[in-house]
Design an enzyme around this catalytic site. Structure first.
Site, short mmCIF file in Angstrom:
data_model
loop_
_atom_site.label_atom_id
_atom_site.label_comp_id
_atom_site.label_asym_id
_atom_site.label_seq_id
_atom_site.Cartn_x
_atom_site.Cartn_y
_atom_site.Cartn_z
N HIS A 1 50.95 -86.45 -3.94
CA HIS A 1 51.33 -87.71 -3.30
C HIS A 1 50.60 -87.78 -1.95
O HIS A 1 50.40 -86.74 -1.30
CB HIS A 1 52.86 -87.70 -3.10
CG HIS A 1 53.40 -88.94 -2.47
ND1 HIS A 1 53.33 -89.16 -1.11
CD2 HIS A 1 54.01 -90.02 -3.00
CE1 HIS A 1 53.88 -90.34 -0.84
NE2 HIS A 1 54.29 -90.87 -1.96
N VAL B 1 51.28 -88.24 1.10
CA VAL B 1 51.79 -87.58 2.31
C VAL B 1 51.65 -86.05 2.25
O VAL B 1 51.82 -85.38 3.26
CB VAL B 1 53.27 -87.92 2.63
CG1 VAL B 1 53.46 -89.39 2.88
CG2 VAL B 1 54.22 -87.40 1.57
N LYS B 2 51.32 -85.50 1.08
CA LYS B 2 51.24 -84.04 0.94
C LYS B 2 49.85 -83.54 1.38
O LYS B 2 48.97 -84.34 1.67
CB LYS B 2 51.53 -83.64 -0.51
CG LYS B 2 52.80 -84.27 -1.10
CD LYS B 2 54.10 -83.70 -0.52
CE LYS B 2 55.30 -84.57 -0.79
NZ LYS B 2 55.88 -84.47 -2.11
N HIS B 3 49.66 -82.22 1.35
CA HIS B 3 48.41 -81.63 1.85
C HIS B 3 47.18 -82.15 1.12
O HIS B 3 46.13 -82.34 1.71
CB HIS B 3 48.42 -80.10 1.69
CG HIS B 3 49.33 -79.39 2.65
ND1 HIS B 3 50.65 -79.72 2.80
CD2 HIS B 3 49.09 -78.36 3.49
CE1 HIS B 3 51.18 -78.90 3.71
NE2 HIS B 3 50.26 -78.08 4.13
#
Ligand SMILES: *Cc1c(COP(=O)(O)O)cnc(C)c1O
Length: 383
Positions: free
Chosen positions: A190, A192-194
């Site tokens: 997603h 917002v993830k790394h």
């Protein structure tokens, strides 16, 4: 100053070209980029096998299916996580039992898990889903020991923690999702993830049988492998041997994920830098800061501070174009889970944490100037 979110993806020219190249090729859905992404990801976290899927929630669902979660099976997880960590058990008809968190690490408290296991009849619980919350690695060595005592499986929800590690009893680094302690681990891509792929997920494991099962469940439960077929009518032939899903990741997104993965290590370094600066500059304010622990590399998906004045601080920062977030509303208090549980669980540490927590802006492209502005605004609030 532009508005500052709590997280933001960073897409480079190289990322765009990787996607563009796939668009001109023969495969849009599952194709050669999937195998490449899986191999590179498995190598990055140090696991033997990786299976790319459509998102982190699908990854959790496939893990629960592969481990054979049945209606009535009880599984323990944290309440301070995204709801998906628990939902995968419900998809299979299992029952979720939440245990409280550790007040310092905010990770599922192993002592509380052990108390639940001790109090129940043998065989009541089937598995544990620890979450590497904020990027702080759960102590999976300890969880494995406990799980073995009670015959349980472990799914590590490592969505926040690609690149993070803890040090085991022998002094070796154990990277999140390496499959040395958990039966399977899951990740999300997603934005917002790394690693951002738009949508996307990954399961890692060291278990060949679970790996084979995941491959089949990811694509309808269908196999074309001549060795597995009951009959064979010719080259076109396949059998649907189980009820699977379409949880495939498109090659387009695998190409983006793969390109993003090549920058993951640099991203971790920048996240450490930002976290250290918050730590240095926010010392002395009436705030609880994240735990820094020897031998642990927090992957710092989130930088969570705690203050009894959380709502006022949140609103104040918002007025100054700084958009913080709250991670998470305890899952056991969400209306769906309240209905599931006849007696609402009392999880005082998690509820106290929730009343005070706030996630500050943290992402590799956050500039020094932007971070200084965030720090200065927080200082002003407390003056
Ligand atoms: C993001 C996330 C998920 C779900 O991943 P999706 O790809 O959004 O389905 C699950 N667990 C945790 C802890 C997450 O942060």
């Amino acid at each position: 100053m532009q508005p500052i979110p709590y997280s933001r993806q960073q897409i480079t020219q190289e990322d765009k070209e990787a996607v563009w190249n796939v668009l001109g090729g023969d495969f849009l859905t599952q194709g050669p980029k999937i195998a490449e992404f899986e191999a590179a990801f498995a190598a990055y976290v140090g696991a033997r096998y990786a299976v790319a899927v459509s998102n982190g929630t699908a990854a959790l669902h496939l893990c629960a299916m592969a481990l054979g979660v049945q209606p009535g099976d009880k599984v323990i997880t944290s309440t301070i996580t995204f709801a998906a960590s628990a939902n995968c058990v419900r998809y299979c008809g299992g029952e979720v039992v939440f245990a409280d968190i550790d007040p310092e690490t905010y990770i599922l408290d192993i002592k509380k898990v052990e108390a639940l296991l001790k109090a129940a009849a043998p065989g009541t619980y089937k598995g544990i889903i620890p979450v590497d919350f904020t990027g702080f690695p759960a102590d999976l060595e300890a969880f494995r020991k406990l799980a073995d005592e009670y015959g349980l499986w472990i799914i590590e929800d490592a969505c926040h923690a690609p690149g993070g590690y803890f040090t085991d009893a022998k002094g070796d680094k154990q990277h999140c999702g390496n499959g040395n302690f958990a039966d399977m681990a899951i990740f999300s891509f997603h934005p917002v993830k790394h690693i951002a792929a738009g949508e996307g997920g990954m399961v890692t494991t060291n278990d060949k049988a679970l790996y084979d099962q995941l491959l089949i469940l990811r694509s309808h439960g269908i196999t074309k492998d001549p060795e597995k077929l009951n009959e064979n009518h010719g080259g076109w032939f396949y059998e649907m041997q189980e009820l699977g899903y379409n949880y495939r990741l498109p090659d387009i997104l695998a190409a983006l994920g793969l390109s993003q993965l090549s920058k993951a290590e640099a991203g971790i370094v920048r996240r450490q830098e930002i976290a250290r600066k918050y730590h240095r500059e926010l010392q002395g304010l009436p705030l609880q800061l994240p735990l820094e622990k020897e031998g642990i590399l927090n992957a710092y998906h989130l930088y969570v501070i705690q203050t009894p004045r959380r709502l006022d601080l949140y609103n104040y920062l918002r007025q100054h174009q700084i958009f913080t977030q709250v991670h998470y509303i305890p899952v056991h208090t969400l209306p769906y889970y309240r209905l599931q549980m006849k007696n609402r669980q009392q999880l005082p540490v998690a509820e106290a944490y929730y009343s005070r927590c706030l996630s500050l802006p943290l992402y590799p492209s956050l500039t020094d100037e932007e971070q200084d502005y965030v720090i200065e605004t927080i200082r002003k609030f407390f003056q």
